[in-house]
Write an enzyme that holds these catalytic residues in place. Structure first.
Site, PDB file in Angstrom:
ATOM      1  CG  ASP A   1      -3.893  -4.085  -0.466  1.00 24.77           C
ATOM      2  OD1 ASP A   1      -4.080  -4.507   0.703  1.00 24.77           O
ATOM      3  OD2 ASP A   1      -3.972  -2.878  -0.787  1.00 24.77           O
TER       4      ASP A   1
ATOM      5  NE  ARG B   1     -11.032  -9.596  -2.545  1.00 20.22           N
ATOM      6  CZ  ARG B   1     -11.338  -8.698  -3.459  1.00 20.22           C
ATOM      7  NH1 ARG B   1     -11.648  -9.060  -4.691  1.00 20.22           N
ATOM      8  NH2 ARG B   1     -11.369  -7.410  -3.148  1.00 20.22           N
TER       9      ARG B   1
ATOM     10  CE  LYS C   1      -3.972  -1.832   2.564  1.00 20.31           C
ATOM     11  NZ  LYS C   1      -4.992  -1.587   1.522  1.00 20.31           N
TER      12      LYS C   1
HETATM   13  N1  BES Z   1      -8.328  -3.742   4.217  1.00 23.98           N
HETATM   14  C1  BES Z   1      -8.401  -3.304   2.873  1.00 23.98           C
HETATM   15  C2  BES Z   1      -9.692  -2.517   2.596  1.00 23.98           C
HETATM   16  C3  BES Z   1      -9.700  -1.091   3.078  1.00 23.98           C
HETATM   17  C4  BES Z   1      -8.943  -0.120   2.450  1.00 23.98           C
HETATM   18  C5  BES Z   1     -10.543  -0.728   4.088  1.00 23.98           C
HETATM   19  C6  BES Z   1      -9.004   1.187   2.885  1.00 23.98           C
HETATM   20  C7  BES Z   1     -10.622   0.596   4.510  1.00 23.98           C
HETATM   21  C8  BES Z   1      -9.852   1.539   3.916  1.00 23.98           C
HETATM   22  C9  BES Z   1      -8.408  -4.505   1.937  1.00 23.98           C
HETATM   23  O1  BES Z   1      -7.640  -5.579   2.343  1.00 23.98           O
HETATM   24  C10 BES Z   1      -7.847  -4.026   0.639  1.00 23.98           C
HETATM   25  O2  BES Z   1      -6.698  -3.681   0.623  1.00 23.98           O
HETATM   26  N2  BES Z   1      -8.653  -4.026  -0.398  1.00 23.98           N
HETATM   27  C11 BES Z   1      -8.242  -3.567  -1.666  1.00 23.98           C
HETATM   28  C12 BES Z   1      -8.794  -4.494  -2.710  1.00 23.98           C
HETATM   29  C13 BES Z   1      -8.259  -4.260  -4.080  1.00 23.98           C
HETATM   30  C14 BES Z   1      -6.799  -4.636  -4.148  1.00 23.98           C
HETATM   31  C15 BES Z   1      -9.064  -5.067  -5.066  1.00 23.98           C
HETATM   32  C16 BES Z   1      -8.786  -2.155  -1.865  1.00 23.98           C
HETATM   33  O3  BES Z   1      -9.910  -1.884  -1.462  1.00 23.98           O
HETATM   34  O4  BES Z   1      -8.056  -1.323  -2.396  1.00 23.98           O
HETATM   35 ZN    ZN Z   2      -7.352  -5.787   4.341  1.00 21.53          ZN
HETATM   36 MN    MN Z   3      -5.629  -5.389   1.727  1.00 20.78          MN
END
Ligand code: BES
Ligand code: ZN
Ligand code: MN
Length: 493
Positions: free
Chosen positions: A347, A351, A277
Site C-alpha cells: 500500500d 513512493r 485497504k
Molecule cells: N494513497 C495512499 C495515501 C492516502 C491514504 C491518502 C488515505 C489519503 C487518504 C497511499 O498510497 C497509502 O496507502 N499510504 C499508506 C502508507 C503506509 C502503508 C506506510 C498510508 O498512508 O496508510
Molecule cells: Zn496511494
Molecule cells: Mn497506497
C-alpha cells in the site's frame, strides 16, 4: 462563463445586477455612494434602517431601484475596512456570487475591485474574483444522466477606472487561465477509476498537448522495462490496465533555460494491493491520481498564460491492485537508480512509482523538481485539509514554494526532513524498505523519495489532505494548481 472589463460610472451602466459594497461602519464603498446618489439616498436609507449592516459575508438583493439603470442592486457586506485581506475579501466575493446565483440574473456588474485589500493590486483582486466566480459555477455532471442546472450567471463584468483597464485585463486573463487549469484538475480527480484509467490520463494529456502546443510522449510498459524501472513496474504488475509514463513539455523560454519539472503521482485507483485497504471509504482512492491531475492542470494554466519558462510534467500512471501476480510483502525490486527496495507494504505504492519517475527526471537537467502526491494518510493526520505538506532539503526552494502558496491562497506548511528519520527505512534484505512504520509516516515517505533526488534541487508536496474533500461535499479541490501556477509565474518573472 464570460468575463469582461468596463470603465465608467456604475449607476449609468446597464446590467441585470450591479454589485456594490457596504462597510461594517455603515459607510458605502465608492460605487455604492454613486449608486446611492443616483437613487436619491435609497441605499443609504436601507443601511441606516439596519437591513444591511455591512457585516462581512452578508448580502441583500434589491430590485427595481429607481435611478439605477441595472435591474437589481446587490449590497454586499465588506466588514471592517482594516480587516480586509485575501481571506476576508474571498469571503465577501463568495457571498456575492452565492447571492447572485440564487437570483435569476444572467449577468452582473461587479464594482468590488475598487475595495482596498492590503497590498493587493487591481489585477490580483480581479484574478481572485474570477477564480471564485468560477469556483461557484463549477459542476461535475460527466457521469450523471440528469445534468445539473447550469449556473444562471453567464456574464460577469468588472468595473474599473479607465486608466486601469490594461492591468485589469491582465488579472482577468490570468484568473481565467488558472480557473481552467483548476477545473481540469478537479474533473480528472472526480472521474471514477473505471473511466479515468492510466490510458485515459495519457489520452487527456494528448488532448491538452494538442490544444496548447505541448510536446508529449507516452512511455509504454516495454519502454519502462528497457529503462529498468523495476519499482514502478512492480506496482503495475497486479493490474490488467497497462501503466503509462506521461511526459509533457511546455517551452515558454529559450532552449538553454533549465526547466522546472513537475512529477505527479498518478495512481488511478489504490486498493492497497495485497496489503489490501479496509473497505470503508475506499472509493476515495480514485482521487489517488490528484497529483497527476494537478500537473496537467498547471501545465494547461501555464500554457494559457504563456509564461516565459520551460516546464516539464512527468506522470507515472498505474492502478494498484491485488491479483495472482501482484507484488507481495517481502518482495524485493530494483529501481531505475539501481537501488534495491524491500516492499514490506504494497500500500506504500506512491513512493514506488515516484522514485523511478524522479530518476527519469534527471535527464532533463532540471532547475528544480517538485513532486506532487497524495502520498500518506499520516499527512492528513498532521496537517488536516488546510495545508499541503512541503518537504525539501533546500531552504530557498522551500521558502519560494511556501510564499507561492500563501500568495495563491493555496498554502503549504514545511515539514522536517532530518537525515535521522532515514533510519526507519533500514532493511535486512535490500538497500531500503518501502515503509518506516507509523511514527512520522509522512516524513519517512519523503525520506524515501529523498534517496532518489540527490542530483538536483527538489521539493515534495504531500497533498493527501488537500486534494479532495470528503463527506457531503465530496469532490476534488483542484489543489495545488493555484500554488504551482503561482510558483511558476514568479519564476518566469
Ligand atoms: N494513497 C495512499 C495515501 C492516502 C491514504 C491518502 C488515505 C489519503 C487518504 C497511499 O498510497 C497509502 O496507502 N499510504 C499508506 C502508507 C503506509 C502503508 C506506510 C498510508 O498512508 O496508510
Ligand atoms: Zn496511494
Ligand atoms: Mn497506497
Amino acid at each position: 462563463m464570460e468575463f469582461s472589463i468596463k470603465a465608467g460610472s456604475p449607476e449609468k451602466l446597464k446590467s441585470a445586477c450591479i454589485v456594490v459594497g457596504v462597510y461594517a461602519d455603515k459607510k458605502l464603498a465608492p460605487s455604492a455612494t454613486l449608486a446611492d446618489a443616483a437613487a436619491q439616498g435609497a441605499l443609504g436609507a436601507i443601511v441606516r434602517r439596519g437591513d444591511m449592516t455591512g457585516k462581512r459575508g452578508t448580502a441583500l438583493m434589491l430590485h427595481g431601484v429607481t435611478g439605477v439603470l441595472s435591474e437589481r442592486v446587490l449590497l454586499v457586506g465588506l466588514g471592517k475596512a482594516a480587516e480586509l485581506n485575501d481571506k476576508t475579501y474571498a469571503e465577501v466575493l463568495r457571498a456575492a456570487f452565492k447571492a447572485i446565483a440564487t437570483s435569476a440574473a444572467t449577468d452582473a456588474m461587479v464594482t468590488l475591485a475598487e475595495i482596498p485589500v492590503g497590498e493587493r493590486s487591481l489585477a490580483d483582486k480581479i484574478r481572485a474574483a474570477v477564480t471564485i466566480a468560477r469556483e461557484t459555477a463549477y459542476r461535475y455532471d460527466q457521469t450523471k444522466s440528469r445534468k445539473e442546472d447550469p449556473a444562471t450567471l453567464r456574464k460577469l463584468t468588472f468595473t474599473v477606472d479607465k486608466a486601469d483597464q490594461r492591468a485589469a485585463g491582465r488579472g482577468l486573463a490570468e484568473g481565467v487561465a488558472l480557473a481552467n487549469g483548476t477545473d481540469l484538475a478537479k474533473t480528472l480527480g472526480n472521474l471514477p477509476a473505471n473511466i479515468c484509467t492510466p490510458t485515459y490520463l495519457a489520452q487527456a494529456a494528448r488532448t491538452i498537448g494538442r490544444e496548447w502546443g505541448l510536446k508529449i510522449e507516452v512511455l509504454e510498459r516495454r519502454q519502462m522495462e528497457a529503462l529498468k524501472m523495476g519499482s514502478l513496474l512492480s506496482v503495475a504488475r497486479g493490474s490488467v490496465e497497462p501503466p503509462k509514463l506521461i511526459v509533457l513539455r511546455y517551452n515558454g523560454a529559450g532552449a538553454k533555460s533549465a526547466p522546472v519539472v513537475l512529477v505527479g503521482k498518478g495512481v488511478t485507483f489504490d486498493t492497497g494491493g495485497i496489503s489490501l485497504k479496509p473497505g470503508e471509504g475506499m472509493d476515495e482512492m480514485k482521487f489517488d491520481m490528484c497529483g497527476a491531475a494537478s500537473v496537467l492542470g498547471t501545465l494547461r494554466a501555464v500554457a494559457e498564460m504563456q509564461l516565459a519558462i520551460n516546464v516539464i510534467g512527468i506522470i507515472p500512471a498505474t492502478e494498484n491492485m491485488p491479483s495472482g501476480i501482484a507484488i507481495k510483502p517481502g518482495d524485493i525490486v530494483t529501481s531505475m537508480s539501481g537501488q534495491t527496495i524491500e516492499i514490506l507494504n504494497t500500500d506504500a505504492e506512491g513512493r514506488l512509482i515516484l522514485c523511478d519517475a524522479l530518476t527519469y527526471a534527471e535527464r532533463f537537467k532540471p532547475a528544480a523538481v517538485i513532486d506532487i502526491a497524495t502520498l500518506t494518510g499520516a499527512c492528513v493526520i498532521a496537517l488536516g485539509s488546510v495545508n499541503s505538506g512541503l518537504f525539501s532539503p533546500d531552504d530557498a526552494l522551500a521558502d519560494e514554494i511556501c510564499q507561492a502558496g500563501r500568495n495563491a491562497g493555496d498554502p503549504a506548511w514545511r515539514m522536517p526532513l532530518d537525515d535521522d528519520y532515514q533510519d526507519a527505512l533500514k532493511s535486512n534484505f535490500a538497500d531500503m524498505a518501502n515503509v518506516g512504520g507509523r511514527p512520522a509516516g509522512s516524513i519517512t515517505a519523503a525520506c524515501f523519495l529523498a534517496r532518489y533526488t540527490k542530483n538536483y534541487k527538489w521539493a515534495h508536496l504531500d497533498i493527501a489532505g488537500t486534494a479532495w474533500k470528503s463527506g457531503a461535499l465530496k469532490g476534488s479541490t483542484g489543489r495545488p494548481v493555484p500554488l504551482l501556477t503561482e510558483f511558476l509565474k514568479a519564476r518566469a518573472g
